[in-house]
Design a protein around this motif. Structure first.
Motif, PDB file in Angstrom:
ATOM      1  N   VAL A   1      14.022   1.018   7.928  1.00  0.00           N
ATOM      2  CA  VAL A   1      13.890   0.501   6.572  1.00  0.00           C
ATOM      3  C   VAL A   1      14.497   1.508   5.598  1.00  0.00           C
ATOM      4  N   ASN A   2      15.124   0.979   4.562  1.00  0.00           N
ATOM      5  CA  ASN A   2      15.668   1.792   3.478  1.00  0.00           C
ATOM      6  C   ASN A   2      15.002   1.349   2.181  1.00  0.00           C
ATOM      7  N   THR A   3      14.238   2.237   1.581  1.00  0.00           N
ATOM      8  CA  THR A   3      13.474   1.895   0.381  1.00  0.00           C
ATOM      9  C   THR A   3      14.012   2.657  -0.838  1.00  0.00           C
ATOM     10  N   GLN A   4      13.382   2.449  -1.984  1.00  0.00           N
ATOM     11  CA  GLN A   4      13.853   3.028  -3.239  1.00  0.00           C
ATOM     12  C   GLN A   4      12.714   3.802  -3.917  1.00  0.00           C
ATOM     13  N   PRO A   5      12.361   4.968  -3.373  1.00  0.00           N
ATOM     14  CA  PRO A   5      11.250   5.735  -3.960  1.00  0.00           C
ATOM     15  C   PRO A   5      11.518   6.180  -5.395  1.00  0.00           C
ATOM     16  N   TRP A   6      12.785   6.294  -5.767  1.00  0.00           N
ATOM     17  CA  TRP A   6      13.129   6.710  -7.133  1.00  0.00           C
ATOM     18  C   TRP A   6      12.781   5.635  -8.178  1.00  0.00           C
ATOM     19  N   ASP A   7      12.533   4.391  -7.722  1.00  0.00           N
ATOM     20  CA  ASP A   7      12.181   3.304  -8.634  1.00  0.00           C
ATOM     21  C   ASP A   7      10.669   3.057  -8.703  1.00  0.00           C
TER      22      ASP A   7
ATOM     23  N   PRO B   1       9.012   8.244 -10.528  1.00  0.00           N
ATOM     24  CA  PRO B   1       9.899   8.405  -9.363  1.00  0.00           C
ATOM     25  C   PRO B   1       9.320   9.366  -8.327  1.00  0.00           C
ATOM     26  N   LYS B   2       9.556   9.051  -7.031  1.00  0.00           N
ATOM     27  CA  LYS B   2       9.133   9.915  -5.934  1.00  0.00           C
ATOM     28  C   LYS B   2      10.356  10.573  -5.303  1.00  0.00           C
ATOM     29  N   ASP B   3      10.173  11.802  -4.848  1.00  0.00           N
ATOM     30  CA  ASP B   3      11.275  12.537  -4.248  1.00  0.00           C
ATOM     31  C   ASP B   3      11.551  12.109  -2.803  1.00  0.00           C
ATOM     32  N   CYS B   4      10.560  11.525  -2.150  1.00  0.00           N
ATOM     33  CA  CYS B   4      10.684  11.178  -0.730  1.00  0.00           C
ATOM     34  C   CYS B   4       9.819   9.939  -0.457  1.00  0.00           C
ATOM     35  N   CYS B   5      10.175   9.165   0.439  1.00  0.00           N
ATOM     36  CA  CYS B   5      11.311   9.232   1.355  1.00  0.00           C
ATOM     37  C   CYS B   5      12.009   7.880   1.355  1.00  0.00           C
ATOM     38  N   GLU B   6      13.291   7.892   1.626  1.00  0.00           N
ATOM     39  CA  GLU B   6      14.082   6.673   1.544  1.00  0.00           C
ATOM     40  C   GLU B   6      14.254   5.972   2.888  1.00  0.00           C
ATOM     41  N   VAL B   7      14.416   6.728   3.974  1.00  0.00           N
ATOM     42  CA  VAL B   7      14.717   6.145   5.285  1.00  0.00           C
ATOM     43  C   VAL B   7      13.559   6.399   6.250  1.00  0.00           C
ATOM     44  N   CYS B   8      13.043   5.327   6.840  1.00  0.00           N
ATOM     45  CA  CYS B   8      11.975   5.417   7.843  1.00  0.00           C
ATOM     46  C   CYS B   8      12.284   4.469   8.993  1.00  0.00           C
ATOM     47  N   TRP B   9      11.585   4.698  10.112  1.00  0.00           N
ATOM     48  CA  TRP B   9      11.632   3.792  11.246  1.00  0.00           C
ATOM     49  C   TRP B   9      10.228   3.270  11.490  1.00  0.00           C
ATOM     50  N   VAL B  10      10.124   1.962  11.645  1.00  0.00           N
ATOM     51  CA  VAL B  10       8.833   1.287  11.798  1.00  0.00           C
ATOM     52  C   VAL B  10       8.715   0.787  13.226  1.00  0.00           C
ATOM     53  N   THR B  11       7.625   1.136  13.882  1.00  0.00           N
ATOM     54  CA  THR B  11       7.406   0.740  15.275  1.00  0.00           C
ATOM     55  C   THR B  11       6.210  -0.187  15.364  1.00  0.00           C
ATOM     56  N   GLY B  12       6.371  -1.271  16.120  1.00  0.00           N
ATOM     57  CA  GLY B  12       5.291  -2.228  16.297  1.00  0.00           C
ATOM     58  C   GLY B  12       5.015  -2.476  17.766  1.00  0.00           C
ATOM     59  N   PRO B  13       3.721  -2.554  18.174  1.00  0.00           N
ATOM     60  CA  PRO B  13       3.379  -2.795  19.573  1.00  0.00           C
ATOM     61  C   PRO B  13       3.349  -4.284  19.898  1.00  0.00           C
TER      62      PRO B  13
ATOM     63  N   ARG C   1       7.185   5.940   3.803  1.00  0.00           N
ATOM     64  CA  ARG C   1       6.113   6.359   4.696  1.00  0.00           C
ATOM     65  C   ARG C   1       4.804   5.613   4.465  1.00  0.00           C
ATOM     66  N   VAL C   2       4.686   4.888   3.336  1.00  0.00           N
ATOM     67  CA  VAL C   2       3.456   4.129   3.096  1.00  0.00           C
ATOM     68  C   VAL C   2       3.438   2.828   3.898  1.00  0.00           C
ATOM     69  N   ILE C   3       4.567   2.456   4.483  1.00  0.00           N
ATOM     70  CA  ILE C   3       4.622   1.256   5.327  1.00  0.00           C
ATOM     71  C   ILE C   3       3.897   1.552   6.636  1.00  0.00           C
ATOM     72  N   THR C   4       3.083   0.619   7.087  1.00  0.00           N
ATOM     73  CA  THR C   4       2.307   0.794   8.308  1.00  0.00           C
ATOM     74  C   THR C   4       3.195   1.108   9.504  1.00  0.00           C
ATOM     75  N   ASN C   5       2.775   2.088  10.314  1.00  0.00           N
ATOM     76  CA  ASN C   5       3.471   2.488  11.541  1.00  0.00           C
ATOM     77  C   ASN C   5       4.883   3.014  11.284  1.00  0.00           C
ATOM     78  N   SER C   6       5.097   3.634  10.136  1.00  0.00           N
ATOM     79  CA  SER C   6       6.421   4.163   9.821  1.00  0.00           C
ATOM     80  C   SER C   6       6.453   5.673  10.001  1.00  0.00           C
ATOM     81  N   THR C   7       7.646   6.193  10.218  1.00  0.00           N
ATOM     82  CA  THR C   7       7.858   7.629  10.349  1.00  0.00           C
ATOM     83  C   THR C   7       9.268   7.963   9.888  1.00  0.00           C
TER      84      THR C   7
END
Length: 350
Positions: free
Chosen positions: A184-190, A203-215, A337-343
């Protein structure tokens, strides 16, 4: 985080308690049954067994399921080998990395002694072979659904399918599990916060790119009664709705094909029916989910199943541009990083 099976079992138990017709089990209102979730495979360990206690339905909102700590678990095979598991986290018991490893054709038994002195044992399970996955592929199709305003709209769904040979020498039973990962690519600056009814930029300094894993989020089993010795063709492993979040770049799916005993197949089949059919007043009363773990003194059945399975794996990457449908940009003005199961840690296979 609970395993996929533990979450699925919890949902099924809740559905059984919420049906109008009662489940035909001799359990009083305050019963707390042992719940067992464990599996040994032919892949390298460690292997994990989770223990918990089911709670009465009226206490669900407080703590419907509680971990079972302080138990002694022994895993043994038919050749005289055994290993005592270590409690690595509350209610989570594991073999060691260099400990007992599952072997094709061997039979395994789990013995449990709870902290209160209750003893349970599983019915021996033989680790049966499983064929390889010949091919793993996908197809995209439209589907009509109702939106939040009860208006029928068209969405697109990705059907993940597989082909596999089915041995003709014996009866075969299969279980499929999977794990998904997407970027996922998000917009923390907005990012904004509401202050006295007004949205104010924060605005937040981090983070823009995360990977979300689902079982695995459902039960998928099949027997070979109608195809014995033939080809398991176009079996639907899972269905993935096409969304801006999931298909912002690409979608990685790892699928495991597991062998089951007939008893394990029956357990998973009934559990699947409970999840898919439970909860409606028009549904028939749920069938008893009979596991393979029994109290050695009282004969009481525990909930859950301890199994032995061979595993074959295959992976699939679905790229956004391969779907053939228009996908808009993913708008999420916050730290990913606030998205569930993201890193923010990039997967090794990415």
């Amino acid at each position: 985080m609970k395993s996929g099976f533990h979450l699925i079992l919890s949902i099924a138990l809740l559905l059984m308690n919420s049906c109008i017709d009662p489940l035909d089990l001799e359990i009083d209102d305050q019963a707390e049954m042992l719940v067992v979730d464990g599996l040994i495979t032919n892949e390298p360990g460690p292997y994990t067994v989770r223990l918990s206690r089911s709670k009465p339905y009226d206490s669900y909102a407080d703590n419907w399921s509680a971990v079972e700590m302080g138990a002694t678990l022994i895993l043994s095979d038919d050749k005289g080998n055994q290993e005592t598991l270590t409690e690595t986290a509350p209610g989570r018991y594991q073999t060691s990395v260099a400990g007992l490893q599952g072997q094709l054709g061997s039979t395994y038994t789990l013995s449990i002694r709870t902290k209160s002195g209750e003893t349970y044992t599983s019915v021996p399970e033989t680790l049966r072979p499983v064929p390889p996955i010949d091919s793993l592929y996908f197809e995209v199709r439209p589907q009509q659904v109702l939106n939040e305003e009860d208006v029928e709209v068209t969405i697109h769904v990705v059907d993940v399918l597989l082909d596999a040979p089915d041995p003709e020498t014996e009866k075969n039973y299969y279980l499929w599990q999977w794990q998904s990962t997407f970027q996922v690519n998000t917009q923390p600056w907005d990012y904004t916060e509401k202050i006295r009814g007004v949205r104010v930029p924060r605005p937040k300094d981090c983070c823009e790119v995360c990977w979300v894993t689902g079982p695995t989020n459902s039960v998928n089993v099949q027997e070979d009664r109608l195809l014995n010795g033939g080809l398991l063709s176009r079996h639907v492993v899972t269905q993935i709705p096409v969304t801006e979040q999931a298909f912002g770049t690409k979608y990685h799916l790892e699928v495991k094909q597991l062998s089951l005993s007939e008893a394990a197949y029956d357990f998973w089949r009934i559990l699947k029916a409970q999840i898919e059919n439970g909860g409606s007043i028009q549904d028939p009363p749920p069938a008893t989910i009979i596991g393979n773990i029994t109290n050695t003194v009282t004969g009481e059945r525990a909930l859950g199943f301890f199994g032995a399975s061979a595993v074959t794996r295959s992976s699939l990457v679905i790229r956004r541009e391969e779907l053939g449908v228009r996908i808009g940009p993913y708008v999420f003005p916050d730290d990913c990083r606030v998205i569930t199961n993201s890193t923010t840690e990039r997967p090794v296979f990415w």
